[in-house]
Write an enzyme that holds these catalytic residues in place. Structure first.
Site, PDB file in Angstrom:
ATOM      1  N   GLY A 118       0.854  -1.190   0.000  1.00  0.00           N
ATOM      2  CA  GLY A 118       0.000   0.000   0.000  1.00  0.00           C
ATOM      3  C   GLY A 118       0.889   1.239   0.000  1.00  0.00           C
ATOM      4  N   VAL A 138       6.720   5.080  14.799  1.00  0.00           N
ATOM      5  CA  VAL A 138       6.490   6.365  15.489  1.00  0.00           C
ATOM      6  C   VAL A 138       7.198   7.476  14.726  1.00  0.00           C
ATOM      7  CG1 VAL A 138       6.656   7.649  17.649  1.00  0.00           C
ATOM      8  CG2 VAL A 138       6.441   5.155  17.705  1.00  0.00           C
ATOM      9  N   ILE A 157      10.863  10.264  10.855  1.00  0.00           N
ATOM     10  CA  ILE A 157      11.784  10.855  11.847  1.00  0.00           C
ATOM     11  C   ILE A 157      12.510   9.742  12.600  1.00  0.00           C
ATOM     12  CG2 ILE A 157      11.961  12.342  13.883  1.00  0.00           C
ATOM     13  CD1 ILE A 157       9.180  13.418  13.197  1.00  0.00           C
ATOM     14  N   GLY A 199      -2.536   9.753   1.702  1.00  0.00           N
ATOM     15  CA  GLY A 199      -1.932   8.536   2.263  1.00  0.00           C
ATOM     16  C   GLY A 199      -1.443   8.693   3.692  1.00  0.00           C
ATOM     17  N   GLU A 216      -4.817   6.351   8.670  1.00  0.00           N
ATOM     18  CA  GLU A 216      -4.883   4.897   8.817  1.00  0.00           C
ATOM     19  C   GLU A 216      -6.034   4.362   7.967  1.00  0.00           C
ATOM     20  OE1 GLU A 216      -2.582   3.026  10.718  1.00  0.00           O
ATOM     21  OE2 GLU A 216      -1.707   5.000  10.540  1.00  0.00           O
ATOM     22  N   LYS A 220       1.473   5.249  19.803  1.00  0.00           N
ATOM     23  CA  LYS A 220       2.844   5.747  19.616  1.00  0.00           C
ATOM     24  C   LYS A 220       3.452   6.231  20.932  1.00  0.00           C
ATOM     25  CE  LYS A 220       2.107   7.042  14.787  1.00  0.00           C
ATOM     26  NZ  LYS A 220       1.572   8.088  13.908  1.00  0.00           N
TER      27      LYS A 220
END
Ligand SMILES: NC(=O)C1=CN([C@@H]2O[C@H](COP(=O)(O)OP(=O)(O)OC[C@H]3O[C@@H](n4cnc5c(N)ncnc54)[C@H](OP(=O)(O)O)[C@@H]3O)[C@@H](O)[C@H]2O)C=CC1
Ligand SMILES: N[C@@H](CC=O)C(=O)O
Ligand code: NA
Length: 428
Positions: free
Chosen positions: A11, A129, A133, A184, A187, A202
């Site tokens: 996806g 998470v 980053i 995108g 969720e 997270k």
């Protein structure tokens, strides 16, 4: 010999990862040692944005995690099942796992990491998470010599994108959510974003890494952004704040317990997290002796998340290419005990509350008296607007124990002059 990947899911993130792996020039040379061996999807009929030999794509994900040739399973299907079972089978079969699935890790982390440790393999989750980053690896390694006291941040790109556009363009919540889905960021079920559940997963993961114990997800207090209105965004702006969905894990100074929570928060415009807009995320880590460190970057989206997924794959390629059989203690997760988490009623914080009242003389005085009876002291009181016949009063409190504030509100709700309390938000 190349390192063979079994990728589950093609996806948003799976496609970004395959694109990165198919375009290796100018990147780390170790990437050239990776072979995309199998990719598991739900439907073989879908048009894909990447080209793969037809024998690579399959709908049989079980076969991928059981294939003796596969060295690393990259789980990018999301959701709880079959993701959990596929990860566990891969680990039991001695395969390393890379996952972006914070929902599965936050709920089944104990089972997953125990299985990984028993099998002598690693589970890496940088993408879970903060999207692209790097924050998981820094917490596990570069910052792990610090005593962490707070990990706080904006960790959901979808809600930050929505709040930013509501603030800057006065946009409508549902229109902006549709844009976040199209880009995108959201969720598969965007209620996980909007209701704060994704951010709760997270912060549970970050708290576990920062404070060195397991986190029971049910102890994480969670409120989403559905109740944040344009009216509150405007009042907050006038009072010198922006509204952000913050995820916070903080150690109480006087005890060994933690406060772990997600809620929309009025953030002073001067605070470093106030200027994080759009799909960007930022995680502020505070510890001793380092002080404050902030990680900033794109928190969702194909390319950014693929960067994190592929960095984990690269770490595992390096592991596979070195001969040691001893587990690297900086890559495993060996937490056994659960952190103690305080109930939200024990939180001490400032509050913002908006009241609709009958336009009678002395209403502000009655509010003040009621707050005073419960030890709530007010930092500011503003009455600027009307909603029809009703006057709108906004208060910001000084620090107060949440349980005491709630008792004061219950008493205020019973005042004859009070029509309703449409908003209640915490202030950083
Ligand atoms: N999107 C983002 O920006 C980010 C996402 N993540 C996480 O990454 C993971 C993937 O997210 P994303 O790429 O957005 O999700 P998508 O919904 O875009 O993709 C999911 C993929 O998994 C496949 N799939 C889902 N269920 C099954 C199943 N039961 N059997 C076989 N294949 C299945 C789908 O197949 P098919 O294509 O055939 O439908 C699709 O290719 C999630 O855990 C998410 O939380 C993490 C950080 C950022
Ligand atoms: N839906 C998530 C994707 C990344 O984790 C978000 O919006 O942050
Ligand atoms: Na990350």
């Amino acid at each position: 010999m190349g390192v063979k990947l079994g990728i589950l899911g093609l996806g948003t993130v799976g496609t970004g990862t395959v694109q990165l792996l198919q375009d290796v020039v100018g990147r780390n040379p170790l990437l050239q040692e990776i072979e995309i061996y199998r990719v598991g999807v739900r439907s073989l009929d879908k048009v894909r944005e990447v080209e793969l030999p037809s024998h690579v794509l399959t709908t049989d994900l079980e076969a991928i995690v059981n294939d003796r040739e596969v060295d690393i399973v990259v789980e990018l299907i999301g959701g709880l099942e079959p993701a959990r079972s596929l990860i566990l089978t891969a680990l039991k079969n001695g395969k390393h796992v890379v996952t972006a699935n914070k929902a599965a890790i936050a709920r089944f982390g104990a089972e997953i990491f125990t299985t990984a440790n028993q099998s002598g393999v690693y589970v890496l989750l940088e993408a879970a998470v903060g999207g692209g980053i790097p924050v998981i690896q820094p917490l596990k390694q570069s910052l792990s010599v610090n005593r962490i006291n707070t990990v706080s941040g904006i960790v959901n790109g979808t809600t930050n994108y929505i709040l930013t556009r509501m603030q800057t363009e006065g946009s409508n919540f549902s229109d902006v959510l549709a844009d976040a889905q199209r880009l995108g960021y959201a969720e598969a079920d965007p209620t996980a974003d909007v209701d704060g559940l994704d951010a709760a997963d997270k912060i549970a993961i970050l708290a576990s890494l920062g404070f060195g114990g397991r986190i029971n997800l049910e102890d994480v207090y969670c409120e989403g952004i559905r109740q944040v209105s344009k009216t509150d965004i405007t009042y907050a702006e006038k009072l010198g704040f922006v509204i952000k969905l913050l995820a916070i894990a903080k150690q109480y100074t006087d005890s060994s317990s933690l406060s772990v929570r997600v809620h929309p928060t009025l953030v002073p415009k001067t605070h470093p997290l106030a200027s994080i807009n759009g799909v960007y995320n930022a995680i502020l880590v505070e510890g001793e002796p380092i002080g404050q460190v902030m990680f900033f970057g794109p928190g969702a989206g194909a390319g950014a998340t693929a960067s994190a997924v592929t960095s984990d794959i690269l770490n595992l390629v390096a592991v596979l290419k070195t001969s040691t059989t001893q587990p690297n203690p900086l890559l495993i997760c060996g937490h056994q005990d659960y952190c103690q988490i305080s109930p939200i009623t024990e939180l001490v914080t400032r509050f913002y509350a908006r009241f609709l009242t009958k336009d009678q003389p002395g209403v502000i005085g009655k509010l003040g008296t009621c707050f005073g009876n419960y030890g709530v002291s007010l930092e500011s009181v503003v009455q600027t607007g009307f909603q029809g016949e009703l006057a709108e009063i906004v208060v910001v409190t000084h620090d107060v124990r949440e349980g005491d504030f709630r008792q004061a509100l219950a008493a205020i709700e019973n005042l004859e002059a009070i029509d309703s309390i449409p908003s209640l938000l915490r202030v950083l």
